[in-house]
Design a protein around this motif. Structure first.
Motif, PDB file in Angstrom:
ATOM      1  N   ARG A  22     -24.760  19.158 -52.337  1.00 40.41           N
ATOM      2  CA  ARG A  22     -24.335  19.597 -50.989  1.00 40.41           C
ATOM      3  C   ARG A  22     -23.247  19.054 -50.402  1.00 40.41           C
ATOM      4  O   ARG A  22     -23.033  17.828 -50.431  1.00 40.41           O
ATOM      5  N   HIS A  23     -22.391  19.685 -50.122  1.00 38.68           N
ATOM      6  CA  HIS A  23     -21.057  19.098 -49.383  1.00 38.68           C
ATOM      7  C   HIS A  23     -21.483  18.170 -48.315  1.00 38.68           C
ATOM      8  O   HIS A  23     -22.580  18.301 -47.570  1.00 38.68           O
ATOM      9  N   ALA A  24     -20.822  17.171 -47.889  1.00 43.00           N
ATOM     10  CA  ALA A  24     -21.120  16.240 -46.690  1.00 43.00           C
ATOM     11  C   ALA A  24     -20.614  16.864 -45.270  1.00 43.00           C
ATOM     12  O   ALA A  24     -20.451  18.046 -45.281  1.00 43.00           O
ATOM     13  N   LEU A  50     -18.320   9.100 -49.757  1.00 45.65           N
ATOM     14  CA  LEU A  50     -18.215   7.871 -50.347  1.00 45.65           C
ATOM     15  C   LEU A  50     -19.534   7.072 -51.089  1.00 45.65           C
ATOM     16  O   LEU A  50     -19.562   6.562 -51.995  1.00 45.65           O
ATOM     17  N   ARG A  51     -20.306   7.227 -49.908  1.00 46.35           N
ATOM     18  CA  ARG A  51     -21.618   6.379 -50.241  1.00 46.35           C
ATOM     19  C   ARG A  51     -22.252   7.238 -51.369  1.00 46.35           C
ATOM     20  O   ARG A  51     -22.974   6.471 -52.300  1.00 46.35           O
ATOM     21  N   LEU A  52     -22.339   8.427 -51.416  1.00 46.81           N
ATOM     22  CA  LEU A  52     -23.045   9.137 -52.613  1.00 46.81           C
ATOM     23  C   LEU A  52     -22.151   8.812 -53.897  1.00 46.81           C
ATOM     24  O   LEU A  52     -22.779   8.665 -54.987  1.00 46.81           O
ATOM     25  N   ALA A  53     -20.879   8.615 -53.791  1.00 42.04           N
ATOM     26  CA  ALA A  53     -19.960   8.464 -54.982  1.00 42.04           C
ATOM     27  C   ALA A  53     -20.508   7.177 -55.705  1.00 42.04           C
ATOM     28  O   ALA A  53     -20.478   6.924 -56.854  1.00 42.04           O
ATOM     29  N   ARG A  54     -20.719   6.054 -54.685  1.00 45.47           N
ATOM     30  CA  ARG A  54     -21.232   5.045 -55.454  1.00 45.47           C
ATOM     31  C   ARG A  54     -22.584   4.959 -56.002  1.00 45.47           C
ATOM     32  O   ARG A  54     -22.580   4.189 -56.955  1.00 45.47           O
ATOM     33  N   HIS A  55     -23.351   5.787 -55.513  1.00 45.89           N
ATOM     34  CA  HIS A  55     -24.605   6.021 -56.155  1.00 45.89           C
ATOM     35  C   HIS A  55     -24.596   6.639 -57.562  1.00 45.89           C
ATOM     36  O   HIS A  55     -25.437   6.279 -58.522  1.00 45.89           O
ATOM     37  N   VAL A 184     -32.233  21.210 -47.829  1.00 49.06           N
ATOM     38  CA  VAL A 184     -31.202  20.727 -48.569  1.00 49.06           C
ATOM     39  C   VAL A 184     -30.081  20.019 -47.591  1.00 49.06           C
ATOM     40  O   VAL A 184     -29.038  20.988 -47.185  1.00 49.06           O
ATOM     41  N   ASP A 185     -29.960  18.851 -47.593  1.00 49.71           N
ATOM     42  CA  ASP A 185     -29.382  18.415 -46.291  1.00 49.71           C
ATOM     43  C   ASP A 185     -27.892  17.933 -47.109  1.00 49.71           C
ATOM     44  O   ASP A 185     -27.503  17.771 -48.067  1.00 49.71           O
ATOM     45  N   ILE A 204     -35.337  17.222 -55.482  1.00 50.17           N
ATOM     46  CA  ILE A 204     -34.781  18.228 -54.891  1.00 50.17           C
ATOM     47  C   ILE A 204     -34.328  17.240 -53.427  1.00 50.17           C
ATOM     48  O   ILE A 204     -35.171  16.497 -53.048  1.00 50.17           O
ATOM     49  N   ASN A 205     -33.140  17.610 -52.881  1.00 50.01           N
ATOM     50  CA  ASN A 205     -32.711  17.048 -51.701  1.00 50.01           C
ATOM     51  C   ASN A 205     -32.919  15.527 -51.515  1.00 50.01           C
ATOM     52  O   ASN A 205     -33.248  14.977 -50.474  1.00 50.01           O
ATOM     53  N   ARG A 206     -32.389  14.890 -52.663  1.00 51.79           N
ATOM     54  CA  ARG A 206     -32.367  13.101 -52.545  1.00 51.79           C
ATOM     55  C   ARG A 206     -31.070  12.891 -51.811  1.00 51.79           C
ATOM     56  O   ARG A 206     -29.925  13.121 -52.064  1.00 51.79           O
ATOM     57  N   ALA A 207     -31.376  12.117 -50.788  1.00 54.71           N
ATOM     58  CA  ALA A 207     -30.347  11.454 -50.041  1.00 54.71           C
ATOM     59  C   ALA A 207     -30.068   9.947 -50.449  1.00 54.71           C
ATOM     60  O   ALA A 207     -31.277   9.228 -50.846  1.00 54.71           O
ATOM     61  N   PHE A 208     -28.882   9.458 -50.264  1.00 56.79           N
ATOM     62  CA  PHE A 208     -28.681   8.027 -50.487  1.00 56.79           C
ATOM     63  C   PHE A 208     -28.286   7.164 -49.206  1.00 56.79           C
ATOM     64  O   PHE A 208     -27.080   7.683 -48.608  1.00 56.79           O
TER      65      PHE A 208
END
Length: 209
Positions: A22-24, A50-55, A184-185, A204-208
């Motif tokens: 999902r978009h930020a 950016l944080r998501l990209a690193r993961h 879905v955050d 589903i809906n994993r956040a970093f």
């Protein structure tokens, strides 16, 4: 279309992995029904992407696709910039067309009986001059299943919250009327694996953080 949930067996089926993102975050989040309007990410959303990209750098991502909306394109571009991939705009991943509701605040919509119907009977209700949930899920699922068997690495698809929830409902066999039973955050990841004739949701809906 694919149906069912995959069950392990002795064979080695071709697995196509799709990460639904999902978009930020943006300034209208939780306040305005942005729909297909040109709503950009805010600074917090840029940091989330950016944080998501690193993961995601540890995943073998072979291609990045995104809804044509500005906020999804920005999210995908930040990720692509970190892992060295260009973003392809895909209409099938677009937000639901909310028609006359686009750009209205949720407080404005609260007294609209059609809005109430949309949230209680999502499988059949349609926004005025807009697109039904079932139609949005159908176009998105058709696109995703077109990738089944492709040997191009993991596909990263940046799209929208209700679109992802609709896809999850499809593969879990949950009626679209129950779409609000899970979240879905923003900047979350949902992992889908497609097999010949079947599918599996890994998470589903994993956040970093």
């Amino acid at each position: 279309m694919l149906a069912g949930i995959y069950v392990e067996d002795a064979g080695q089926p071709v697995v196509t992995t799709i990460l639904l993102v999902r978009h930020a975050a943006h300034d209208d989040l939780g306040r305005v029904l942005s729909g297909r309007s040109s709503t950009p990410l805010n600074r917090n959303g840029e940091r989330e992407a950016l944080r998501l990209a690193r993961h995601l750098q540890q995943d073998m991502i072979g291609r990045i696709e995104a809804s044509p909306c500005l906020r999804t394109q920005q999210t995908a571009s930040i990720i692509g910039g970190q892992i060295g991939l260009e973003v392809k705009a895909v209409a099938a991943l677009d937000e639901i067309d909310f028609g006359e509701w686009t750009g209205r605040t949720f407080s404005e919509l609260a007294d609209d009986p059609l809005w109430d119907a949309w949230n209680s009977a999502r499988a059949t209700a349609v926004p005025p001059r807009g697109e039904g949930m079932a139609a949005a899920v159908e176009r998105t699922v058709a696109h995703l299943e077109g990738k089944a068997g492709a040997d191009e690495g993991t596909a990263l698809c940046v799209t929208h919250g209700d679109v992802i929830r609709g896809v999850v409902c499809h593969y879990l066999g949950v009626d679209l009327d129950h779409i609000h039973r899970f979240d879905v955050d923003p900047a979350s990841v949902t992992r889908l694996e497609l097999f010949p004739g079947a599918a599996r949701l890994s998470y589903i809906n994993r956040a970093f953080a």
